[in-house]
Design an enzyme around this catalytic site. Sequence first.
Site, mmCIF file in Angstrom:
data_model
loop_
_atom_site.group_PDB
_atom_site.id
_atom_site.type_symbol
_atom_site.label_atom_id
_atom_site.label_comp_id
_atom_site.label_asym_id
_atom_site.label_seq_id
_atom_site.Cartn_x
_atom_site.Cartn_y
_atom_site.Cartn_z
ATOM 1 N N GLU A 43 0.880 -1.166 0.000
ATOM 2 C CA GLU A 43 0.000 0.000 0.000
ATOM 3 C C GLU A 43 0.917 1.215 0.000
ATOM 4 O O GLU A 43 1.843 1.289 0.813
ATOM 5 C CB GLU A 43 -0.882 0.026 1.255
ATOM 6 C CG GLU A 43 -1.875 1.189 1.211
ATOM 7 C CD GLU A 43 -2.598 1.418 2.532
ATOM 8 O OE1 GLU A 43 -2.200 0.816 3.544
ATOM 9 O OE2 GLU A 43 -3.553 2.213 2.544
ATOM 10 N N ARG A 270 5.620 -12.869 9.768
ATOM 11 C CA ARG A 270 6.326 -11.635 9.446
ATOM 12 C C ARG A 270 7.605 -11.565 10.268
ATOM 13 O O ARG A 270 7.740 -12.227 11.298
ATOM 14 C CB ARG A 270 5.436 -10.433 9.699
ATOM 15 C CG ARG A 270 5.134 -10.190 11.171
ATOM 16 C CD ARG A 270 4.123 -9.066 11.355
ATOM 17 N NE ARG A 270 4.488 -7.901 10.603
ATOM 18 C CZ ARG A 270 3.606 -7.023 10.105
ATOM 19 N NH1 ARG A 270 2.328 -7.214 10.305
ATOM 20 N NH2 ARG A 270 4.009 -5.972 9.445
ATOM 21 N N LYS A 280 4.597 -0.089 10.247
ATOM 22 C CA LYS A 280 4.632 1.154 9.478
ATOM 23 C C LYS A 280 4.147 2.328 10.323
ATOM 24 O O LYS A 280 4.657 3.440 10.218
ATOM 25 C CB LYS A 280 3.731 1.017 8.243
ATOM 26 C CG LYS A 280 4.509 0.717 6.981
ATOM 27 C CD LYS A 280 3.680 1.060 5.759
ATOM 28 C CE LYS A 280 3.127 -0.182 5.103
ATOM 29 N NZ LYS A 280 2.342 0.110 3.895
#
Length: 793
Positions: A43, A270, A280
């Site tokens: 994104e 992850r 983020k």
Amino acid sequence: MSARKDNPRSADTAGLDFVRTIVAEDNAKGTYGGRVATRFPPEPNGFLHVGHATAICLSFGIAQENNGTTNLRFDDTNPTTEDTSYVDAIQKDVRWLGFEWNNGVLYASDYFDRLYEMAVQLVQDGNAYVDSCSEDEIREMRGTVTTPGVPSVYRDRSVEDNLDLLERMKAGEFEDGAHVLRAKIDLAHPNMKMRDPLLYRIRHAHHYRTGDDWCIYPMYDFAHPLSDAIENITHSLCTLEFENNRAVYDWLIDNVDVGEARPRQYEFARLNLDYTVMSKRKLLRMVEEGHVDGWDDPRMPTISGMRRRGITPESIRLFCDLIGIAKADSRVDIGKLEYVIREDLNQKAPRVMCVLDPLKVVITNYPEGESEELEAPLYPHDIPKEGSRAVPFGRQLYIERSDFAEDPPKRFFRLAPGREVRLRYAYFITCDEVIKDDAGEIVELRCTYDPDTRGGSAPDGRKVKGTIHWVSATDSVAVEVRLYDRLFKVANPDDAAATSGTDFTGFLNPQSRVTIAEARLEPAVADAEPGCHFQFERLGYFFTDPVDSTAGAPVFNRVVTLRDTWAKIAPAKEKLATGQAARTDEPSAGDAPAEQRRRIKRSKSEARDGIRATNPELAQRYERYRDELGLSTEEADVLTGDMSVAGLFEDALAVHDDAKAVANWAVNELSRHFDGGKADGLQFGGAELGALVALVASATISRKTGKDVLAIMVSEGGDPGAIVVERGLEQVTDAAAIEPVVEQVIAANPGKAEEYRAGRTGLAGFFVGQVMRQTGGTADPELIQKLVREKLG
RNA sequence: UGGGACGUCGUCCAAUAGGCAGGACACACGGCUCUGGACCGUGGAAUCGGGGUUCGAGUCCCUGCGUCCCAGCCA
């Protein structure tokens, strides 16, 4: 012969990670006709970090290995957070990592028209509806993880009304939040994601690409799977937190006409890295609150930060290979990152000398006003690279302050009063006198050099224990050097913040950047270009900062220190000199009042108890199996959770009347194949199971063969007796037949046999296994074991 | 808590559909060395607990414990 051949896992998957295993199997089975198409879907609302690097290496790597393709698709469905500057930065980072995508740059926003048509189709099929509840109402009515949700009054609107409303939503007739489009799935679904997930929301916002064309935007859950389908992706790889979303993903693929596309989503863990944060959101805060200088601050775990620090793409890819990929949550030791950086830069970086914390040295027996040039190689003997530079030597030098000790501790090999050391590539010097200022601070060393040791070795063969780096005081240049260290002072800032109830920024390492305004660098590289790597000998790897360096005035970033075995021995105190923070122990989490929460989760057994409570027939069988048939409570329990299972069991008993043996096979070997605890999906019935058990009981086949036969029955059905005859699986119980095989295996593994005789009896399993393999599992293992013991004993 | 997932050396990842628990990082010790680097050698170190099945279980069955994810009109 064995069931192996009929196994879907016909590909060689040894050592592969679980995703590559799946891809190899799909290729072997021809699921996608050998096609492999992955995608990387960031994104554009932030910068990429190392965690993304693992995802990039995975998706691009798998495609490369399989002659497949990888799309770069910007998942830009939220106009309020996304920006074109991120789009550019992300592309730059992916390329820099060494990957190139296929099919040009793609955007979910390019699919807005098609996605809208798909939404219309869902509405027409009665699979989606316009909900006019407020945000709060929707949340309220979704229920909680423990309580089911309730349908909204708008859930049963007619197709016509829904279509009309959706059209008007798109046309901009409504305010933000007035309506949403939702999938019509199940408000009581145990998976929260399936409680009528939102598909579209109204957002009168300017999109960085589509401008004001749209005022409704698709949600991730809707756009993602369908974008995958539009691009005909085969393997859609994402992180673990999307596991629950997979149900929605599959639902949409099933309920929207996507042609032949059958993308499948797989989730991996992850990356978490010690001494940094990886979300983020948190990285954005670091930037916005000024804890760092920007997304590309060399302390940031962002790709751009690492690039600016001087970490190479090769190291990052090596790092990804090193840590692998799996489904278990993990936290990687920062040492692994440092290792790969050193591994790479050791081969690449030319060696030069720089003194970070200068201490003046006067060579008293070196003629005043004179100097000379010494030639020094740029690479050590073990690096196959050529090159050298001239290093000026004179009466006045600088050495590293930490390379002198007035009162040297044990095992200190460097300079001290009366001691002789070698100046790298130059001469041996001996310290004669220590000069201090009024405050008692050492300001100068007076030494003598031995002219015969020019080049670094003594003709008389005497050795020195220490070699230190140095620069000429008059010919060296002052440069700025930035020593970077871990961003946080604790290994797990998130955890530390949670247990202490404070913000993660409270654990920032104040020493994460120590700037040295005037380090002394040898002149040969005084005008190094931006973006060059060097090793400052004995200190670490450095990189000329690509942003702040100017022509003739390089600024050096420390990428990583050298491995420093002295630092482990030396007292931890003087480490500040090199900016290396001592490893701070984590606050113990053990003190937190650990909430002893009792878990009342229903086990499978409890679930079956519940079933029996409402099914007298099963309850009665449970009693009977246990009391009359002599089964254990565990066996009786597993067999009476469903009528189909109990029926299968009894049908088997009719063929082979040994309850204990049949139960053993049904519970331990067959139950794992029950679908939803039911046996009626099986391709065979109780009679076949009974026959199988009978074959084993009569020693016609070995137990191992029995399992192979069962596996065949599960995958293809069939009669066990016939399978055995067809494939020649009868058990061999004749010692005379087995003996030669045993001997052959022993002869083929003399080393192992030796170890066994020496007492490593655990190898018995190895020999038995080998013989079993040679005989296709037909030999009697007990007999083999006996023979192995005899032969080796 | 309902659901979903995951527990193997200190760390990360393996173990070919039950058959020698292995590799890398880290650590320790030694060798070599004009970088206390690199390199070479050696060593210690793990299957979450309890039952069961089996000649044999990290792997299959039962059970207990622990960790992570989901209740955004974020992705």
